[in-house]
Scaffold this motif. Structure first.
Motif, PDB file in Angstrom:
ATOM      1  N   VAL A  66       0.796  -1.230   0.000  1.00 48.39           N
ATOM      2  CA  VAL A  66       0.000   0.000   0.000  1.00 48.39           C
ATOM      3  C   VAL A  66       0.823   1.273   0.000  1.00 48.39           C
ATOM      4  N   ASP A  67       2.157   1.183   0.068  1.00 45.08           N
ATOM      5  CA  ASP A  67       2.940   2.409   0.246  1.00 45.08           C
ATOM      6  C   ASP A  67       2.862   3.342  -0.951  1.00 45.08           C
ATOM      7  N   HIS A  68       2.375   2.858  -2.087  1.00 36.73           N
ATOM      8  CA  HIS A  68       2.212   3.712  -3.262  1.00 36.73           C
ATOM      9  C   HIS A  68       0.794   4.254  -3.386  1.00 36.73           C
ATOM     10  N   LEU A  69      -0.109   3.859  -2.467  1.00 34.86           N
ATOM     11  CA  LEU A  69      -1.514   4.265  -2.536  1.00 34.86           C
ATOM     12  C   LEU A  69      -1.755   5.555  -1.753  1.00 34.86           C
ATOM     13  N   THR A  70      -2.778   6.308  -2.164  1.00 29.70           N
ATOM     14  CA  THR A  70      -3.191   7.503  -1.428  1.00 29.70           C
ATOM     15  C   THR A  70      -3.901   7.083  -0.147  1.00 29.70           C
ATOM     16  N   PRO A  71      -4.025   7.984   0.838  1.00 27.70           N
ATOM     17  CA  PRO A  71      -4.741   7.633   2.068  1.00 27.70           C
ATOM     18  C   PRO A  71      -6.160   7.135   1.795  1.00 27.70           C
ATOM     19  N   GLY A  72      -6.859   7.729   0.821  1.00 25.65           N
ATOM     20  CA  GLY A  72      -8.230   7.335   0.530  1.00 25.65           C
ATOM     21  C   GLY A  72      -8.363   5.936  -0.019  1.00 25.65           C
ATOM     22  N   ASP A  73      -7.264   5.381  -0.548  1.00 34.80           N
ATOM     23  CA  ASP A  73      -7.305   4.036  -1.109  1.00 34.80           C
ATOM     24  C   ASP A  73      -6.819   2.974  -0.137  1.00 34.80           C
ATOM     25  N   ARG A  74      -6.521   3.365   1.083  1.00 34.09           N
ATOM     26  CA  ARG A  74      -5.973   2.395   2.041  1.00 34.09           C
ATOM     27  C   ARG A  74      -7.021   1.881   3.032  1.00 34.09           C
ATOM     28  N   TYR A  97     -19.797  11.673   7.817  1.00 30.39           N
ATOM     29  CA  TYR A  97     -19.170  12.296   6.654  1.00 30.39           C
ATOM     30  C   TYR A  97     -18.424  11.280   5.789  1.00 30.39           C
ATOM     31  N   GLY A  98     -17.674  10.395   6.426  1.00 30.49           N
ATOM     32  CA  GLY A  98     -16.927   9.406   5.657  1.00 30.49           C
ATOM     33  C   GLY A  98     -17.840   8.489   4.857  1.00 30.49           C
ATOM     34  N   LEU A  99     -19.008   8.199   5.409  1.00 24.50           N
ATOM     35  CA  LEU A  99     -19.972   7.370   4.688  1.00 24.50           C
ATOM     36  C   LEU A  99     -20.565   8.134   3.510  1.00 24.50           C
ATOM     37  N   LYS A 100     -20.784   9.426   3.721  1.00 24.67           N
ATOM     38  CA  LYS A 100     -21.381  10.246   2.670  1.00 24.67           C
ATOM     39  C   LYS A 100     -20.472  10.326   1.445  1.00 24.67           C
ATOM     40  N   VAL A 101     -19.160  10.566   1.668  1.00 24.93           N
ATOM     41  CA  VAL A 101     -18.250  10.701   0.534  1.00 24.93           C
ATOM     42  C   VAL A 101     -18.062   9.373  -0.195  1.00 24.93           C
ATOM     43  N   ARG A 102     -18.424   8.282   0.461  1.00 29.47           N
ATOM     44  CA  ARG A 102     -18.348   6.981  -0.189  1.00 29.47           C
ATOM     45  C   ARG A 102     -19.655   6.599  -0.882  1.00 29.47           C
ATOM     46  N   GLY A 103     -20.603   7.532  -0.863  1.00 29.49           N
ATOM     47  CA  GLY A 103     -21.837   7.310  -1.594  1.00 29.49           C
ATOM     48  C   GLY A 103     -22.845   6.427  -0.886  1.00 29.49           C
ATOM     49  N   ILE A 104     -22.713   6.262   0.415  1.00 25.37           N
ATOM     50  CA  ILE A 104     -23.682   5.454   1.164  1.00 25.37           C
ATOM     51  C   ILE A 104     -25.001   6.224   1.220  1.00 25.37           C
ATOM     52  N   ARG A 106     -28.547   7.929   2.273  1.00 25.55           N
ATOM     53  CA  ARG A 106     -28.881   8.599   3.526  1.00 25.55           C
ATOM     54  C   ARG A 106     -29.519   7.665   4.566  1.00 25.55           C
ATOM     55  N   PRO A 107     -30.520   6.836   4.205  1.00 21.56           N
ATOM     56  CA  PRO A 107     -31.124   5.975   5.233  1.00 21.56           C
ATOM     57  C   PRO A 107     -30.099   5.055   5.901  1.00 21.56           C
ATOM     58  N   GLU A 108     -29.206   4.500   5.104  1.00 22.69           N
ATOM     59  CA  GLU A 108     -28.178   3.614   5.670  1.00 22.69           C
ATOM     60  C   GLU A 108     -27.210   4.401   6.530  1.00 22.69           C
ATOM     61  N   ARG A 109     -26.860   5.627   6.073  1.00 22.07           N
ATOM     62  CA  ARG A 109     -25.974   6.480   6.878  1.00 22.07           C
ATOM     63  C   ARG A 109     -26.605   6.780   8.227  1.00 22.07           C
ATOM     64  N   THR A 110     -27.854   7.153   8.207  1.00 23.93           N
ATOM     65  CA  THR A 110     -28.554   7.499   9.446  1.00 23.93           C
ATOM     66  C   THR A 110     -28.568   6.329  10.411  1.00 23.93           C
ATOM     67  N   GLU A 111     -28.797   5.135   9.873  1.00 23.81           N
ATOM     68  CA  GLU A 111     -28.825   3.944  10.725  1.00 23.81           C
ATOM     69  C   GLU A 111     -27.458   3.680  11.346  1.00 23.81           C
ATOM     70  N   ALA A 146     -14.608   7.320  12.875  1.00 27.71           N
ATOM     71  CA  ALA A 146     -13.779   6.184  12.455  1.00 27.71           C
ATOM     72  C   ALA A 146     -14.553   4.879  12.548  1.00 27.71           C
ATOM     73  N   MET A 147     -15.320   4.730  13.599  1.00 25.79           N
ATOM     74  CA  MET A 147     -16.049   3.491  13.831  1.00 25.79           C
ATOM     75  C   MET A 147     -17.105   3.251  12.760  1.00 25.79           C
ATOM     76  N   ALA A 148     -17.766   4.318  12.314  1.00 29.18           N
ATOM     77  CA  ALA A 148     -18.831   4.190  11.320  1.00 29.18           C
ATOM     78  C   ALA A 148     -18.301   3.667   9.993  1.00 29.18           C
ATOM     79  N   ARG A 149     -17.048   3.949   9.692  1.00 33.81           N
ATOM     80  CA  ARG A 149     -16.474   3.568   8.401  1.00 33.81           C
ATOM     81  C   ARG A 149     -16.044   2.118   8.340  1.00 33.81           C
ATOM     82  N   LYS A 150     -15.877   1.463   9.496  1.00 35.91           N
ATOM     83  CA  LYS A 150     -15.373   0.095   9.547  1.00 35.91           C
ATOM     84  C   LYS A 150     -14.050  -0.030   8.776  1.00 35.91           C
ATOM     85  N   PRO A 151     -13.023   0.691   9.196  1.00 34.38           N
ATOM     86  CA  PRO A 151     -11.757   0.656   8.450  1.00 34.38           C
ATOM     87  C   PRO A 151     -11.022  -0.667   8.657  1.00 34.38           C
TER      88      PRO A 151
END
Length: 362
Positions: A66-74, A97-104, A106-111, A146-151
């Motif tokens: 992953v050292d050649h990947l951007t933070p968003g791709d890790r 916010y992290g869920l929103k930028v990933r296109g999740i 709204r109903p799923e985000r709210t949950e 961080a927790m909402a994103r399940k990294p």
């Protein structure tokens, strides 16, 4: 997934900050990078996050380089010392916010935001802005994001340093629980050994861009690899004194401040130099009567009450003092005669030239 570093180095100009690290952070473990300011721990965390590029070496998440990947791709999440919340967004929007930028949707985000908020006990704060929150509440929001994103990897850079002492103690337990709920690999940066020792599965003690020891908190405390680790870990710090290795009646002994004490049997002394550094933790030092033949005599130099315990510092030779941590009911008067004693099994021995701990017997 695990995180693996291979020959990882980082330089800023001519300043070599990290020196060819080979390190593995096991899957789902809580690993702490511990060390003084400037030792390279935050730089290492930023390399793992992709916020800095390595000068040499490779970083793997599982089998993926992953050292050649951007933070968003890790697929990492990072909590900073400042929490880095969006001031114009309410708590719900910050967490989601992290869920929103990933296109999740709204109903799923709210949950997901609701579930995270209930786990972190901030559901009643979802409509508030960050400026209306306390430091501990802001930290929970940052954790919730961080927790909402399940990294795959969760990174934390001294997230408790802006909190008062009482809240830090509470949040140590919260962070450990959060790690267990997230079920991911967590890497935590701190200079606070109490945080490292109480929360971690593994501790990497760093100094001058090098990992000095990588082990469980128990091993780092009980069997420090070298003088730096021994002096950095433990509060109050370990006592150190130069000793001479000798033989009396065919048995190895140590000569300290004009007295002879048995050499600890747990060390292999066959190839040890004649001069050694002895280490003993204050908790393992006993205050003895001044005339005790098994103890080393001296004079009380300092006493300090620390709640249920008392520190008593005894000068056993010019400029050589040994600190004992004893129960508060044990008293000592300044400049009064006293003596210190310790169990040989509790001693640590180091090579003064290399700084390394002497090898122990199998």
């Amino acid at each position: 997934m695990d995180v693996r570093l291979e020959r990882l180095s980082k330089s800023f100009g001519t300043n070599l900050v990290l020196k060819s690290l080979d390190l593995t952070f096991p899957e789902r473990k809580f690993v702490t990078l511990l060390g003084p300011s400037g030792c390279g721990k935050t730089t290492l965390l930023r390399l793992i996050a992709g916020l800095e590029r390595a000068s040499e070496g490779q970083i793997f998440f599982g089998e993926r380089r992953v050292d050649h990947l951007t933070p968003g791709d890790r697929n990492i999440a990072m909590v900073f010392q400042s929490y880095a919340l969006y001031p114009t967004m309410d708590v719900a929007a910050n967490i989601g916010y992290g869920l929103k930028v990933r296109g999740i949707p709204r109903p799923e985000r709210t949950e997901k935001v609701g579930v995270v908020a209930r786990v972190l006990e901030i559901a009643h704060l979802l409509a508030r802005k960050p400026r209306a929150l306390s430091g501990g509440q802001r930290q929970r929001v940052a954790l919730g994001r961080a927790m909402a994103r399940k990294p795959d990897i969760f990174l934390m850079d001294e997230p408790l340093s802006n909190l008062d002492a009482k809240l830090r103690a509470t949040m140590r337990g919260e962070l450990k629980r959060f790690h267990l709920d997230l079920e991911t690999t967590s890497i935590y940066v701190t200079h606070d050994q109490l945080e490292a020792m109480t929360m971690s599965d593994l501790v990497a003690v760093m100094d001058q861009g090098i990992v000095q020891q990588y082990a469980t908190p128990e091993e780092v405390y009980d069997r420090p690899a070298n003088l730096f680790v021994a002096g950095f870990i433990g509060s109050p710090p370990m006592n150190f004194a130069e000793v001479e290795l000798a033989t009396e009646a065919d048995a190895p002994v140590l000569r300290l401040a004009g007295r002879t004490i048995p050499a600890p049997a747990q060390f292999d002394l066959t190839a040890a130099p004649n001069r050694l550094v002895l280490g003993i933790r204050p908790q393992d030092v006993r205050i003895a009567a001044a005339g005790d033949p098994r103890a080393i005599p001296g004079t009380v130099w300092m006493t300090e009450l620390i709640g249920s315990e008392r520190l008593i510092e005894v000068e056993i030779a010019p400029k050589l003092r040994i600190t004992a941590e004893v129960k508060s009911e044990i008293r000592a008067e300044l400049n009064a005669p006293a003596a210190v004693a310790f169990d040989a099994a509790k001693l640590h021995l180091f090579d003064p030239q290399t700084g390394r701990a002497l090898p122990r017997r199998a």
